[in-house]
Design a protein around this motif. Structure first.
Motif, PDB file in Angstrom:
ATOM      1  N   THR A  24      -9.333  -0.158  -4.672  1.00 35.67           N
ATOM      2  CA  THR A  24      -8.001   0.370  -4.376  1.00 35.67           C
ATOM      3  C   THR A  24      -8.081   1.790  -3.812  1.00 35.67           C
ATOM      4  O   THR A  24      -7.367   2.136  -2.862  1.00 35.67           O
ATOM      5  N   LEU A  25      -8.944   2.623  -4.386  1.00 35.55           N
ATOM      6  CA  LEU A  25      -9.128   3.977  -3.880  1.00 35.55           C
ATOM      7  C   LEU A  25      -9.654   3.959  -2.446  1.00 35.55           C
ATOM      8  O   LEU A  25      -9.203   4.737  -1.591  1.00 35.55           O
ATOM      9  N   ALA A  26     -10.621   3.074  -2.184  1.00 34.84           N
ATOM     10  CA  ALA A  26     -11.188   2.987  -0.832  1.00 34.84           C
ATOM     11  C   ALA A  26     -10.124   2.587   0.187  1.00 34.84           C
ATOM     12  O   ALA A  26     -10.061   3.140   1.292  1.00 34.84           O
ATOM     13  N   LEU A  27      -9.269   1.637  -0.184  1.00 36.28           N
ATOM     14  CA  LEU A  27      -8.208   1.209   0.732  1.00 36.28           C
ATOM     15  C   LEU A  27      -7.172   2.302   0.908  1.00 36.28           C
ATOM     16  O   LEU A  27      -6.636   2.500   2.002  1.00 36.28           O
ATOM     17  N   GLY A  28      -6.856   3.019  -0.164  1.00 40.26           N
ATOM     18  CA  GLY A  28      -5.896   4.112  -0.062  1.00 40.26           C
ATOM     19  C   GLY A  28      -6.382   5.201   0.860  1.00 40.26           C
ATOM     20  O   GLY A  28      -5.635   5.714   1.702  1.00 40.26           O
ATOM     21  N   LEU A  29      -7.661   5.577   0.717  1.00 41.88           N
ATOM     22  CA  LEU A  29      -8.230   6.615   1.572  1.00 41.88           C
ATOM     23  C   LEU A  29      -8.401   6.140   2.999  1.00 41.88           C
ATOM     24  O   LEU A  29      -8.168   6.887   3.955  1.00 41.88           O
ATOM     25  N   ARG A  34       0.258   1.641   2.030  1.00 42.85           N
ATOM     26  CA  ARG A  34       0.559   0.213   2.132  1.00 42.85           C
ATOM     27  C   ARG A  34      -0.657  -0.626   1.747  1.00 42.85           C
ATOM     28  O   ARG A  34      -0.558  -1.574   0.955  1.00 42.85           O
ATOM     29  N   ALA A  35      -1.814  -0.286   2.300  1.00 39.95           N
ATOM     30  CA  ALA A  35      -3.036  -1.037   2.002  1.00 39.95           C
ATOM     31  C   ALA A  35      -3.406  -0.903   0.533  1.00 39.95           C
ATOM     32  O   ALA A  35      -3.857  -1.871  -0.088  1.00 39.95           O
ATOM     33  N   ALA A  36      -3.214   0.285  -0.032  1.00 37.89           N
ATOM     34  CA  ALA A  36      -3.539   0.499  -1.441  1.00 37.89           C
ATOM     35  C   ALA A  36      -2.686  -0.385  -2.346  1.00 37.89           C
ATOM     36  O   ALA A  36      -3.175  -0.937  -3.339  1.00 37.89           O
ATOM     37  N   LEU A  37      -1.412  -0.522  -2.022  1.00 32.98           N
ATOM     38  CA  LEU A  37      -0.529  -1.363  -2.838  1.00 32.98           C
ATOM     39  C   LEU A  37      -0.922  -2.839  -2.740  1.00 32.98           C
ATOM     40  O   LEU A  37      -0.879  -3.568  -3.737  1.00 32.98           O
ATOM     41  N   TRP A  38      -1.314  -3.272  -1.554  1.00 34.73           N
ATOM     42  CA  TRP A  38      -1.791  -4.648  -1.411  1.00 34.73           C
ATOM     43  C   TRP A  38      -3.088  -4.850  -2.191  1.00 34.73           C
ATOM     44  O   TRP A  38      -3.311  -5.900  -2.798  1.00 34.73           O
ATOM     45  N   THR A  99      -8.828   7.163  11.924  1.00 32.26           N
ATOM     46  CA  THR A  99      -7.841   6.249  12.497  1.00 32.26           C
ATOM     47  C   THR A  99      -7.711   5.039  11.583  1.00 32.26           C
ATOM     48  O   THR A  99      -8.706   4.396  11.251  1.00 32.26           O
ATOM     49  N   LYS A 100      -6.507   4.731  11.168  1.00 32.95           N
ATOM     50  CA  LYS A 100      -6.280   3.619  10.255  1.00 32.95           C
ATOM     51  C   LYS A 100      -6.635   2.290  10.908  1.00 32.95           C
ATOM     52  O   LYS A 100      -6.288   2.038  12.058  1.00 32.95           O
ATOM     53  N   THR A 101      -7.346   1.447  10.154  1.00 29.97           N
ATOM     54  CA  THR A 101      -7.620   0.079  10.585  1.00 29.97           C
ATOM     55  C   THR A 101      -6.524  -0.823  10.041  1.00 29.97           C
ATOM     56  O   THR A 101      -6.325  -0.904   8.832  1.00 29.97           O
ATOM     57  N   ARG A 102      -5.810  -1.481  10.936  1.00 28.18           N
ATOM     58  CA  ARG A 102      -4.702  -2.319  10.502  1.00 28.18           C
ATOM     59  C   ARG A 102      -5.204  -3.692  10.082  1.00 28.18           C
ATOM     60  O   ARG A 102      -5.838  -4.408  10.847  1.00 28.18           O
ATOM     61  N   GLN A 103      -4.967  -4.048   8.848  1.00 26.30           N
ATOM     62  CA  GLN A 103      -5.311  -5.364   8.333  1.00 26.30           C
ATOM     63  C   GLN A 103      -4.074  -5.955   7.675  1.00 26.30           C
ATOM     64  O   GLN A 103      -3.210  -5.224   7.191  1.00 26.30           O
ATOM     65  N   SER A 104      -4.019  -7.271   7.646  1.00 25.51           N
ATOM     66  CA  SER A 104      -2.870  -7.897   7.007  1.00 25.51           C
ATOM     67  C   SER A 104      -2.941  -7.678   5.501  1.00 25.51           C
ATOM     68  O   SER A 104      -4.022  -7.565   4.917  1.00 25.51           O
ATOM     69  N   GLY A 105      -1.758  -7.594   4.885  1.00 29.28           N
ATOM     70  CA  GLY A 105      -1.706  -7.378   3.451  1.00 29.28           C
ATOM     71  C   GLY A 105      -2.417  -8.466   2.673  1.00 29.28           C
ATOM     72  O   GLY A 105      -3.096  -8.179   1.679  1.00 29.28           O
ATOM     73  N   TRP A 106      -2.304  -9.703   3.152  1.00 28.56           N
ATOM     74  CA  TRP A 106      -2.922 -10.793   2.412  1.00 28.56           C
ATOM     75  C   TRP A 106      -4.436 -10.763   2.511  1.00 28.56           C
ATOM     76  O   TRP A 106      -5.137 -11.195   1.587  1.00 28.56           O
ATOM     77  N   GLN A 107      -4.980 -10.268   3.635  1.00 31.78           N
ATOM     78  CA  GLN A 107      -6.433 -10.094   3.728  1.00 31.78           C
ATOM     79  C   GLN A 107      -6.919  -9.102   2.682  1.00 31.78           C
ATOM     80  O   GLN A 107      -7.918  -9.334   1.993  1.00 31.78           O
ATOM     81  N   ILE A 108      -6.212  -7.999   2.569  1.00 29.14           N
ATOM     82  CA  ILE A 108      -6.568  -6.967   1.599  1.00 29.14           C
ATOM     83  C   ILE A 108      -6.438  -7.507   0.176  1.00 29.14           C
ATOM     84  O   ILE A 108      -7.318  -7.306  -0.665  1.00 29.14           O
ATOM     85  N   ALA A 109      -5.325  -8.183  -0.098  1.00 31.25           N
ATOM     86  CA  ALA A 109      -5.090  -8.727  -1.441  1.00 31.25           C
ATOM     87  C   ALA A 109      -6.123  -9.801  -1.787  1.00 31.25           C
ATOM     88  O   ALA A 109      -6.588  -9.868  -2.938  1.00 31.25           O
ATOM     89  N   ARG A 110      -6.486 -10.629  -0.820  1.00 27.46           N
ATOM     90  CA  ARG A 110      -7.466 -11.692  -1.089  1.00 27.46           C
ATOM     91  C   ARG A 110      -8.817 -11.108  -1.499  1.00 27.46           C
ATOM     92  O   ARG A 110      -9.455 -11.596  -2.440  1.00 27.46           O
TER      93      ARG A 110
END
Length: 204
Positions: A24-29, A34-38, A99-110
């Motif tokens: 979660t920390l890695a995604l937040g940073l 948004r990515a951190a919450l997913w 630069t933020k890498t855009r990934q779908s929320g479900w990819q991150i959650a999975r």
């Protein structure tokens, strides 16, 4: 039963830094709030199968079956090493970049869910954690464990979300230097690799 003692114990467990917190920390940073919450949501969902296994008694089967335990464990080790590699790659899914890498929320959650699903020790952990807080009424044991599991999951999401939001807030201050970003990526990769090593030595 849901007592103050249970709530304090669950909070201490949830707040302890582990694989889900690091993810979660890695995604937040790397990608922001948004990515951190997913990520927090995915890690929380990954707890559900283990809580269900503990409630239904399947955790005992995992504990006594060396083959099943080893299969899940080594899958988890491989997955953690994969996450370490994804952190080190310049275009990796977990790489911390300006630069933020855009990934779908479900990819991150999975990915977050798989981190917990592939940790066989969680089922055994919940089998040890929840029963001491039962009222002793066998007729309501399943209901009580389900309620405690739901509270634990809610606390997991809340605490992980706070970790992630904090990391997202620190993103702007930390990502102004290529040296800092490289250090963060190596650190996260090293932590994932260390967690994989620890899991490899776990026994049922």
């Amino acid at each position: 039963m849901i007592t103050l003692h249970f709530l304090i114990t669950a909070l201490v467990v949830v707040m302890a830094p582990g694989t889900g917190v690091i993810y979660t920390l890695a995604l937040g940073l790397g990608q922001g709030r948004r990515a951190a919450l997913w990520a927090a949501l995915g890690c929380t969902i990954g707890v559900l199968p283990h809580l269900a296994a503990a409630t239904l008694g399947l955790a005992a089967v995992l504990h006594t079956s060396a083959l099943l335990f080893a299969a899940v464990k080594w899958a988890g080790v491989a997955y953690l090493l994969y996450l370490a590699w994804q952190t080190l790659k310049d275009d990796g899914a977990l790489s911390v970049q300006e630069t933020k890498t855009r990934q779908s929320g479900w990819q991150i959650a999975r990915r977050g869910a798989l981190i917990n699903i592939l940790n066989p020790k969680l089922s055994i952990f919940f089998l040890a954690l929840l029963p001491p807080f039962l009222s002793g009424n066998t007729a309501s044991a399943t209901t009580e464990m389900t309620a405690m599991g739901a509270v634990f999951m809610a606390m997991t999401f809340g605490v992980f979300a706070l970790y992630g939001i904090f990391a997202a807030g620190a993103r702007r201050q930390l990502l102004g230097s290529a040296q800092v970003m490289a250090w963060l990526n190596r650190s996260f990769a090293g932590i994932f690799a260390a967690l994989a090593g620890r899991l490899a030595f776990e026994r049922a």
